[in-house]
Design a protein around this motif. Structure first.
Motif, PDB file in Angstrom:
ATOM      1  N   THR A  57     -32.432  27.130  84.572  1.00 28.67           N
ATOM      2  CA  THR A  57     -32.173  28.503  85.003  1.00 28.67           C
ATOM      3  C   THR A  57     -30.694  28.731  84.767  1.00 28.67           C
ATOM      4  O   THR A  57     -29.870  27.999  85.330  1.00 28.67           O
ATOM      5  N   LEU A  58     -30.355  29.666  83.903  1.00 31.80           N
ATOM      6  CA  LEU A  58     -28.946  29.923  83.606  1.00 31.80           C
ATOM      7  C   LEU A  58     -28.558  31.285  84.169  1.00 31.80           C
ATOM      8  O   LEU A  58     -29.262  32.272  83.970  1.00 31.80           O
ATOM      9  N   VAL A  59     -27.449  31.309  84.873  1.00 30.79           N
ATOM     10  CA  VAL A  59     -27.066  32.526  85.591  1.00 30.79           C
ATOM     11  C   VAL A  59     -25.623  32.893  85.275  1.00 30.79           C
ATOM     12  O   VAL A  59     -24.730  32.048  85.356  1.00 30.79           O
ATOM     13  N   ASN A  60     -25.418  34.159  84.920  1.00 30.68           N
ATOM     14  CA  ASN A  60     -24.055  34.660  84.724  1.00 30.68           C
ATOM     15  C   ASN A  60     -23.547  35.148  86.079  1.00 30.68           C
ATOM     16  O   ASN A  60     -23.883  36.231  86.525  1.00 30.68           O
ATOM     17  N   ALA A  61     -22.770  34.300  86.732  1.00 32.82           N
ATOM     18  CA  ALA A  61     -22.277  34.637  88.077  1.00 32.82           C
ATOM     19  C   ALA A  61     -21.056  33.796  88.376  1.00 32.82           C
ATOM     20  O   ALA A  61     -20.749  32.845  87.647  1.00 32.82           O
ATOM     21  N   ASN A  62     -20.378  34.161  89.453  1.00 33.54           N
ATOM     22  CA  ASN A  62     -19.202  33.403  89.858  1.00 33.54           C
ATOM     23  C   ASN A  62     -19.625  32.361  90.889  1.00 33.54           C
ATOM     24  O   ASN A  62     -20.382  32.681  91.813  1.00 33.54           O
ATOM     25  N   PHE A  63     -19.128  31.132  90.747  1.00 35.63           N
ATOM     26  CA  PHE A  63     -19.559  30.100  91.695  1.00 35.63           C
ATOM     27  C   PHE A  63     -19.035  30.341  93.106  1.00 35.63           C
ATOM     28  O   PHE A  63     -19.386  29.616  94.032  1.00 35.63           O
ATOM     29  N   VAL A  64     -18.229  31.370  93.279  1.00 31.51           N
ATOM     30  CA  VAL A  64     -17.808  31.703  94.642  1.00 31.51           C
ATOM     31  C   VAL A  64     -19.036  32.146  95.461  1.00 31.51           C
ATOM     32  O   VAL A  64     -19.028  32.100  96.681  1.00 31.51           O
ATOM     33  N   ASN A  65     -20.100  32.537  94.769  1.00 26.87           N
ATOM     34  CA  ASN A  65     -21.349  32.950  95.440  1.00 26.87           C
ATOM     35  C   ASN A  65     -22.418  31.865  95.355  1.00 26.87           C
ATOM     36  O   ASN A  65     -23.619  32.166  95.312  1.00 26.87           O
ATOM     37  N   LEU A  66     -21.986  30.615  95.307  1.00 29.17           N
ATOM     38  CA  LEU A  66     -22.902  29.503  95.037  1.00 29.17           C
ATOM     39  C   LEU A  66     -24.129  29.473  95.950  1.00 29.17           C
ATOM     40  O   LEU A  66     -25.268  29.371  95.471  1.00 29.17           O
ATOM     41  N   GLU A  67     -23.916  29.561  97.257  1.00 31.69           N
ATOM     42  CA  GLU A  67     -25.075  29.454  98.163  1.00 31.69           C
ATOM     43  C   GLU A  67     -26.072  30.581  97.915  1.00 31.69           C
ATOM     44  O   GLU A  67     -27.269  30.341  97.816  1.00 31.69           O
TER      45      GLU A  67
END
Ligand SMILES: C[S@@+](CC[C@H](N)C(=O)[O-])C[C@H]1O[C@@H](n2cnc3c(N)ncnc32)[C@H](O)[C@@H]1O
Length: 362
Positions: free
Chosen positions: A73-83
């Motif tokens: 599963t690949l997601v374009n997001a910032n790891f600051v929103n990891l949870e």
């Protein structure tokens, strides 16, 4: 030939993550998918990977490079929103989480991104082009004092004041090469092999992408997502990042974090991590020869320690992860059995019902 990003400390990462067949892993900094591919190879059969990157281009590249694997599963997001990302994709708990910080060779080679002072490009430096603030915005709007502080703090640059003064005198600045030339002049020209603008560029990139704040926040979230014996592995590339990682892991490995002068413990802190490598792991001579960009890399790793309460929470989360209940997925069965027994012994009837409804197949 198209530029490639060679994964740094590749073998050491797999070893530190203790990648096992059927395990589930999160790569918080997907980049070109180099580490992700290694993890998928070593976790086969049955391994699962959630890959995250703030840069949409990196996700596109990784998608192509990882096309042969199913369970990704690949997601374009910032790891600051990891949870939040992991809960959204039902990807909790996990066997291992990797952070390979900084920027990739691919981003450095894309001149229009403005990360490199070697080619003329707009002063951009955003990992995610949807983000508003660019390096040009900072350079052209901050006061001299703010610029000096930023360059000193994030670049550890001793000439920060002279550089800030020069920037303010000469702005507006729009391109990487303009800024590099100004910094060079401010510090009195080149000395040694390293370009004098290196530290200023690092400082701006860190500020534009909120790199240090995001790392601190994501590390805290990562611990909450690790399952029994789950591993947290972080590769950093400069002392500011490494200091955060080292401090975080050391604090989380302590049962008490009260100041040494406190007569009795009042913090109530309990260790949630156990350090895997007390000393930092760095690239071998051979890797340095093959990939000189690995020279500043430092790997730190820790393992999750789980208390009775966390055991219970973990089991609850297992119940909410369909992939896990469908095929048992890599959690060692004796451990899972032990955890379930502990949970069933300690929770009320109501919670037991919820667990059963969660459908844990044993
Ligand atoms: C060193 S590269 C990773 C390379 C990758 N491990 C590989 O083997 O190809 C770092 C990546 O992390 C991404 N990144 C940096 N900060 C991020 C953040 N806060 N959230 C998500 N991705 C981030 C960058 O966009 C970059 O693609």
């Amino acid at each position: 030939m198209a530029p490639v990003h060679i994964p740094v400390l590749a073998e050491e990462t797999i070893k530190a993550l203790a990648v096992q067949p059927g395990g589930r892993y999160i790569d918080c900094t997907l980049g070109g998918g180099g580490h992700a591919a290694n993890i998928l190879e070593h976790s086969s059969p049955g391994g699962q990977l959630l890959g995250i990157d703030a840069d949409p281009k990196a996700v596109e590249t990784a998608m192509q490079n990882l096309a042969r694997y199913d369970s990704i599963t690949l997601v374009n997001a910032n790891f600051v929103n990891l949870e939040a990302i992991c809960y959204k994709y039902d990807f909790v708990p996990v066997h291992g989480i990797l952070f390979d910080l900084g920027l990739s060779s691919l981003q450095l080679a894309e001149s229009e991104r403005g990360f490199s002072f070697q080619q003329k490009a707009p002063l951009d430096m955003r990992f995610n082009p949807d983000q508003e603030q660019t390096a040009a915005d900072i350079v052209n709007s901050y006061s001299e004092a703010e610029l000096a502080r930023l360059i000193k703090l994030y670049g550890e640059e001793i000439y920060s004041r002279a550089i800030a003064r020069r920037i303010v005198q000469e702005r507006p600045l729009n391109t990487t090469t303009e800024l590099a030339r100004i910094v060079e002049r401010a510090v009195g020209g080149r000395r040694g092999k390293i370009h004098p603008a290196t530290k200023t560029f690092q400082a701006l990139r860190i500020a534009v992408n909120h790199e240090l704040e995001n790392l601190e926040s994501a590390l805290k979230q990562a611990v909450n997502l690790l399952g029994y014996e789950g591993k947290l592995v972080v590769i950093s590339y400069h002392s500011l990042e490494d200091r955060i990682v080292k401090h975080f892991m050391q604090q989380e490995a302590k049962d008490c974090i009260c100041p040494p002068t406190t007569p009795t413990c009042v913090c109530g802190h309990t260790a949630r991590l156990k350090l895997i490598n007390k000393r930092v792991i760095t690239p071998s001579e051979e890797e340095l020869k093959d990939n000189p960009r690995s020279r500043s890399a430092k790997l730190r790793a820790a393992e999750r320690i789980i208390t009775e309460d966390e055991h219970y929470n973990l089991v609850e989360r297992l119940g909410s992860a369909p992939e896990v209940k469908a095929n048992g997925n890599g959690w060692r069965r004796p451990t899972l059995l032990k955890m379930l027994r502990a949970a069933f012994d300690t929770v009320s009837t109501g919670s037991n019902t919820a667990l059963r409804q969660g459908g844990l197949n044993m």
